[in-house]
Design a protein around this motif. Structure first.
Motif, PDB file in Angstrom:
ATOM      1  N   SER A 114       0.822  -1.219   0.000  1.00 44.51           N
ATOM      2  CA  SER A 114       0.000   0.000   0.000  1.00 44.51           C
ATOM      3  C   SER A 114       0.857   1.271   0.000  1.00 44.51           C
ATOM      4  O   SER A 114       0.383   2.335  -0.354  1.00 44.51           O
ATOM      5  CB  SER A 114      -0.954   0.013   1.208  1.00 44.51           C
ATOM      6  OG  SER A 114      -0.244   0.283   2.409  1.00 44.51           O
ATOM      7  N   HIS A 115       2.125   1.138   0.371  1.00 44.64           N
ATOM      8  CA  HIS A 115       3.051   2.272   0.360  1.00 44.64           C
ATOM      9  C   HIS A 115       3.996   2.234  -0.838  1.00 44.64           C
ATOM     10  O   HIS A 115       5.033   2.900  -0.847  1.00 44.64           O
ATOM     11  CB  HIS A 115       3.844   2.318   1.667  1.00 44.64           C
ATOM     12  CG  HIS A 115       3.036   2.833   2.807  1.00 44.64           C
ATOM     13  ND1 HIS A 115       2.168   2.022   3.526  1.00 44.64           N
ATOM     14  CD2 HIS A 115       2.916   4.065   3.327  1.00 44.64           C
ATOM     15  CE1 HIS A 115       1.574   2.739   4.452  1.00 44.64           C
ATOM     16  NE2 HIS A 115       2.007   3.982   4.357  1.00 44.64           N
ATOM     17  N   GLY A 116       3.642   1.448  -1.844  1.00 42.48           N
ATOM     18  CA  GLY A 116       4.393   1.460  -3.095  1.00 42.48           C
ATOM     19  C   GLY A 116       5.599   0.554  -3.160  1.00 42.48           C
ATOM     20  O   GLY A 116       6.390   0.650  -4.093  1.00 42.48           O
ATOM     21  N   VAL A 117       5.764  -0.331  -2.206  1.00 38.92           N
ATOM     22  CA  VAL A 117       6.892  -1.260  -2.247  1.00 38.92           C
ATOM     23  C   VAL A 117       6.597  -2.338  -3.278  1.00 38.92           C
ATOM     24  O   VAL A 117       5.500  -2.885  -3.325  1.00 38.92           O
ATOM     25  CB  VAL A 117       7.135  -1.890  -0.854  1.00 38.92           C
ATOM     26  CG1 VAL A 117       8.190  -2.990  -0.923  1.00 38.92           C
ATOM     27  CG2 VAL A 117       7.536  -0.820   0.144  1.00 38.92           C
ATOM     28  N   ARG A 118       7.567  -2.628  -4.107  1.00 40.10           N
ATOM     29  CA  ARG A 118       7.419  -3.674  -5.112  1.00 40.10           C
ATOM     30  C   ARG A 118       7.678  -5.029  -4.466  1.00 40.10           C
ATOM     31  O   ARG A 118       8.608  -5.174  -3.692  1.00 40.10           O
ATOM     32  CB  ARG A 118       8.408  -3.478  -6.249  1.00 40.10           C
ATOM     33  CG  ARG A 118       8.221  -2.193  -6.975  1.00 40.10           C
ATOM     34  CD  ARG A 118       9.307  -2.010  -7.979  1.00 40.10           C
ATOM     35  NE  ARG A 118       9.211  -0.677  -8.556  1.00 40.10           N
ATOM     36  CZ  ARG A 118      10.057  -0.207  -9.431  1.00 40.10           C
ATOM     37  NH1 ARG A 118      11.051  -0.942  -9.844  1.00 40.10           N
ATOM     38  NH2 ARG A 118       9.898   0.991  -9.894  1.00 40.10           N
ATOM     39  N   TYR A 119       6.901  -6.002  -4.842  1.00 38.12           N
ATOM     40  CA  TYR A 119       7.082  -7.356  -4.333  1.00 38.12           C
ATOM     41  C   TYR A 119       7.218  -8.296  -5.509  1.00 38.12           C
ATOM     42  O   TYR A 119       6.420  -8.259  -6.434  1.00 38.12           O
ATOM     43  CB  TYR A 119       5.881  -7.773  -3.473  1.00 38.12           C
ATOM     44  CG  TYR A 119       5.928  -9.221  -3.047  1.00 38.12           C
ATOM     45  CD1 TYR A 119       6.763  -9.622  -2.015  1.00 38.12           C
ATOM     46  CD2 TYR A 119       5.152 -10.174  -3.684  1.00 38.12           C
ATOM     47  CE1 TYR A 119       6.821 -10.955  -1.628  1.00 38.12           C
ATOM     48  CE2 TYR A 119       5.205 -11.503  -3.302  1.00 38.12           C
ATOM     49  CZ  TYR A 119       6.042 -11.892  -2.275  1.00 38.12           C
ATOM     50  OH  TYR A 119       6.097 -13.205  -1.894  1.00 38.12           O
ATOM     51  N   LYS A 120       8.245  -9.115  -5.486  1.00 40.13           N
ATOM     52  CA  LYS A 120       8.454 -10.081  -6.566  1.00 40.13           C
ATOM     53  C   LYS A 120       8.861 -11.402  -5.958  1.00 40.13           C
ATOM     54  O   LYS A 120       9.888 -11.510  -5.309  1.00 40.13           O
ATOM     55  CB  LYS A 120       9.542  -9.576  -7.518  1.00 40.13           C
ATOM     56  CG  LYS A 120       9.856 -10.500  -8.651  1.00 40.13           C
ATOM     57  CD  LYS A 120       8.714 -10.569  -9.629  1.00 40.13           C
ATOM     58  CE  LYS A 120       9.063 -11.419 -10.823  1.00 40.13           C
ATOM     59  NZ  LYS A 120       7.977 -11.566 -11.736  1.00 40.13           N
ATOM     60  N   ASP A 121       8.042 -12.404  -6.154  1.00 34.30           N
ATOM     61  CA  ASP A 121       8.355 -13.756  -5.712  1.00 34.30           C
ATOM     62  C   ASP A 121       9.099 -14.427  -6.866  1.00 34.30           C
ATOM     63  O   ASP A 121       8.531 -14.637  -7.931  1.00 34.30           O
ATOM     64  CB  ASP A 121       7.057 -14.503  -5.388  1.00 34.30           C
ATOM     65  CG  ASP A 121       7.291 -15.905  -4.876  1.00 34.30           C
ATOM     66  OD1 ASP A 121       8.405 -16.452  -5.069  1.00 34.30           O
ATOM     67  OD2 ASP A 121       6.358 -16.475  -4.294  1.00 34.30           O
ATOM     68  N   ILE A 122      10.383 -14.738  -6.659  1.00 32.58           N
ATOM     69  CA  ILE A 122      11.181 -15.313  -7.740  1.00 32.58           C
ATOM     70  C   ILE A 122      11.314 -16.834  -7.631  1.00 32.58           C
ATOM     71  O   ILE A 122      12.117 -17.442  -8.331  1.00 32.58           O
ATOM     72  CB  ILE A 122      12.576 -14.656  -7.825  1.00 32.58           C
ATOM     73  CG1 ILE A 122      13.411 -14.941  -6.580  1.00 32.58           C
ATOM     74  CG2 ILE A 122      12.446 -13.165  -8.098  1.00 32.58           C
ATOM     75  CD1 ILE A 122      14.864 -14.516  -6.724  1.00 32.58           C
ATOM     76  N   THR A 123      10.496 -17.443  -6.792  1.00 34.11           N
ATOM     77  CA  THR A 123      10.580 -18.888  -6.591  1.00 34.11           C
ATOM     78  C   THR A 123      10.419 -19.657  -7.901  1.00 34.11           C
ATOM     79  O   THR A 123      11.227 -20.533  -8.216  1.00 34.11           O
ATOM     80  CB  THR A 123       9.518 -19.354  -5.577  1.00 34.11           C
ATOM     81  OG1 THR A 123       9.674 -18.608  -4.372  1.00 34.11           O
ATOM     82  CG2 THR A 123       9.641 -20.835  -5.286  1.00 34.11           C
ATOM     83  N   ALA A 124       9.388 -19.335  -8.666  1.00 38.77           N
ATOM     84  CA  ALA A 124       9.138 -20.068  -9.916  1.00 38.77           C
ATOM     85  C   ALA A 124      10.277 -19.861 -10.907  1.00 38.77           C
ATOM     86  O   ALA A 124      10.716 -20.810 -11.566  1.00 38.77           O
ATOM     87  CB  ALA A 124       7.809 -19.635 -10.521  1.00 38.77           C
ATOM     88  N   ALA A 125      10.774 -18.643 -11.011  1.00 42.49           N
ATOM     89  CA  ALA A 125      11.891 -18.369 -11.930  1.00 42.49           C
ATOM     90  C   ALA A 125      13.139 -19.131 -11.511  1.00 42.49           C
ATOM     91  O   ALA A 125      13.874 -19.651 -12.360  1.00 42.49           O
ATOM     92  CB  ALA A 125      12.175 -16.870 -11.982  1.00 42.49           C
ATOM     93  N   TRP A 126      13.373 -19.217 -10.209  1.00 38.02           N
ATOM     94  CA  TRP A 126      14.538 -19.961  -9.726  1.00 38.02           C
ATOM     95  C   TRP A 126      14.410 -21.437 -10.090  1.00 38.02           C
ATOM     96  O   TRP A 126      15.340 -22.037 -10.617  1.00 38.02           O
ATOM     97  CB  TRP A 126      14.695 -19.812  -8.205  1.00 38.02           C
ATOM     98  CG  TRP A 126      15.977 -20.401  -7.730  1.00 38.02           C
ATOM     99  CD1 TRP A 126      17.166 -19.749  -7.599  1.00 38.02           C
ATOM    100  CD2 TRP A 126      16.213 -21.768  -7.369  1.00 38.02           C
ATOM    101  NE1 TRP A 126      18.124 -20.630  -7.173  1.00 38.02           N
ATOM    102  CE2 TRP A 126      17.577 -21.875  -7.031  1.00 38.02           C
ATOM    103  CE3 TRP A 126      15.432 -22.904  -7.310  1.00 38.02           C
ATOM    104  CZ2 TRP A 126      18.161 -23.065  -6.616  1.00 38.02           C
ATOM    105  CZ3 TRP A 126      16.010 -24.104  -6.907  1.00 38.02           C
ATOM    106  CH2 TRP A 126      17.353 -24.180  -6.561  1.00 38.02           C
ATOM    107  N   HIS A 127      13.246 -22.021  -9.834  1.00 41.03           N
ATOM    108  CA  HIS A 127      13.058 -23.438 -10.135  1.00 41.03           C
ATOM    109  C   HIS A 127      13.128 -23.700 -11.640  1.00 41.03           C
ATOM    110  O   HIS A 127      13.687 -24.714 -12.073  1.00 41.03           O
ATOM    111  CB  HIS A 127      11.745 -23.958  -9.550  1.00 41.03           C
ATOM    112  CG  HIS A 127      11.818 -24.150  -8.070  1.00 41.03           C
ATOM    113  ND1 HIS A 127      12.515 -25.183  -7.487  1.00 41.03           N
ATOM    114  CD2 HIS A 127      11.313 -23.419  -7.048  1.00 41.03           C
ATOM    115  CE1 HIS A 127      12.424 -25.095  -6.170  1.00 41.03           C
ATOM    116  NE2 HIS A 127      11.704 -24.026  -5.881  1.00 41.03           N
ATOM    117  N   LYS A 128      12.585 -22.791 -12.438  1.00 44.51           N
ATOM    118  CA  LYS A 128      12.640 -22.954 -13.887  1.00 44.51           C
ATOM    119  C   LYS A 128      14.094 -22.942 -14.362  1.00 44.51           C
ATOM    120  O   LYS A 128      14.512 -23.797 -15.140  1.00 44.51           O
ATOM    121  CB  LYS A 128      11.849 -21.839 -14.570  1.00 44.51           C
ATOM    122  CG  LYS A 128      11.845 -21.925 -16.075  1.00 44.51           C
ATOM    123  CD  LYS A 128      11.036 -20.800 -16.681  1.00 44.51           C
ATOM    124  CE  LYS A 128      11.091 -20.861 -18.190  1.00 44.51           C
ATOM    125  NZ  LYS A 128      10.451 -19.704 -18.800  1.00 44.51           N
ATOM    126  N   GLY A 129      14.881 -21.984 -13.884  1.00 45.51           N
ATOM    127  CA  GLY A 129      16.296 -21.907 -14.271  1.00 45.51           C
ATOM    128  C   GLY A 129      17.083 -23.096 -13.771  1.00 45.51           C
ATOM    129  O   GLY A 129      17.906 -23.665 -14.494  1.00 45.51           O
TER     130      GLY A 129
END
Length: 182
Positions: A114-129
């Motif tokens: 709500s205060h503009g912090v970006r959130y990125k869950d990279i779990t799927a990208a890590w497993h794919k790589g």
């Protein structure tokens, strides 16, 4: 914070593990917070996530960005959060914060977003790589990786920071990013 340490493999200065390849002059800083994985458990200084991220950024032409390793080896989330809150007063406009951790409590995440912090869950990208490469990435458990695992995480973080425009001139850029890997 950690005790000072100087060795061929692990070096801690001013309570922080060193990041290899930091530029002498820089325009902004990426602060990385987390547990053992952020610290770089079981690898030498050049093979931590922050050092790989620093190397990647320089290779991509971002030679004026410094990466700082705030990782706590053996630290609980409450200590990591406490260190972040203490350090936050010294952050500069355009600085970026990456939390390398499993999750935040939902209420806190909602507050961040709500205060503009970006959130990125990279779990799927890590497993794919990782699955595509088929190399062994763990030292002894998830979070404790070998240099290949940390390098893969750093590559994903680098790609996400660049793709989301984090290095563009600040308009009203968010100062924090939260990164999650399971």
């Amino acid at each position: 914070m950690h005790e000072e340490c100087s060795s061929d493999y692990v070096n801690v200065e001013n309570g922080l593990r060193i990041t290899v390849g930091q530029p002498e002059s820089y325009r902004r800083t990426i602060h990385i917070y987390g547990r053992c994985g952020a610290f770089g458990y079981a690898v030498e200084d050049a093979h931590t996530i922050p050092s790989f991220l620093q190397k990647n950024l320089i290779q991509q032409g971002f030679k004026d960005v410094r990466v700082v390793n705030h990782g706590l080896w053996g630290g609980e989330d409450i200590f990591i959060d406490h260190n972040f809150l203490q350090d936050a007063m010294g952050f500069k406009e355009g600085d970026i914060v990456v939390f390398y951790r499993k999750h935040f409590p939902m209420k806190l995440m909602e507050h961040f977003i709500s205060h503009g912090v970006r959130y990125k869950d990279i779990t799927a990208a890590w497993h794919k790589g990782h699955d595509a490469d088929k190399r062994i990435a763990f030292f002894n458990q998830p979070g404790h990786m070998n240099s290949y695992g940390y390098e893969l995480v750093a590559r994903i973080i680098t790609d996400n920071l660049i793709a989301t425009g984090c290095f563009e001139e600040p308009k009203a850029l968010n100062r924090q990013s939260v990164v999650r890997v399971d």
